[in-house]
Design an enzyme around this catalytic site. Structure first.
Site: not given
Length: 157
Positions: A81-83
């Site tokens: 999850q890059f966010t």
């Protein structure tokens, strides 16, 4: 950075199809920072595998880690999850510049997963993950609720 949640069960669907699921254990959201290294990944893996977030067989809280011998064996579902490295410091649109670029992130994420598998007593049988870079539907039943954040940039955590 990781958001670690103790779960009764968790699953990941992509395009309406189940791609991964787990029973009791951990569901971990993993976000890689643009400056993360394999050493950061090793630290994160060690910390989350040793975290005592489960009760023992007598019900005493905070005594066992995900690697403790028990039946059924505890499992871990990882979701990239890059966010997690997004910021709203400059306005209302998320700034994602601190997230590692996808090609580099995928390599480090896969290396991280392999490292975790080597550290788990039952290896591949207990470690699952979603689909890197895919639009995923993540479902979980948080047990507690118990949720922690681990960050290799803040090792006091």
């Amino acid at each position: 950075r990781a958001v670690v949640q103790r779960v009764l069960r968790a699953s990941v669907d992509v395009d309406g199809a189940l791609v991964s699921s787990t029973g009791p254990g951990l569901m971990v959201l993993v976000g890689l920072h643009v400056e993360d290294t394999f050493e950061d990944a090793q630290w994160l893996a060690g910390k989350l595998l040793k975290a005592r977030v489960f009760p023992d067989e007598n019900g005493k809280d905070w005594t066992q880690s995900v690697t403790a011998e028990c039946e059924p064996a505890r499992q871990i579902l990882f979701v990239s999850q890059f966010t997690l490295h997004g910021s709203f410091a400059s306005g209302n649109k998320p700034d994602l510049h601190n997230a590692m670029p996808p090609v580099t992130a995928k390599q480090l994420y896969e290396t991280f997963l392999q490292h975790v598998k080597t550290m788990m007593p039952r290896g591949n049988d207990c470690v699952r993950d979603g689909v890197f870079g895919a639009a995923m539907e993540v479902s979980l039943v948080n047990h507690g609720p118990v949720t922690f954040v681990l960050d290799s940039r803040d090792r006091k955590a």
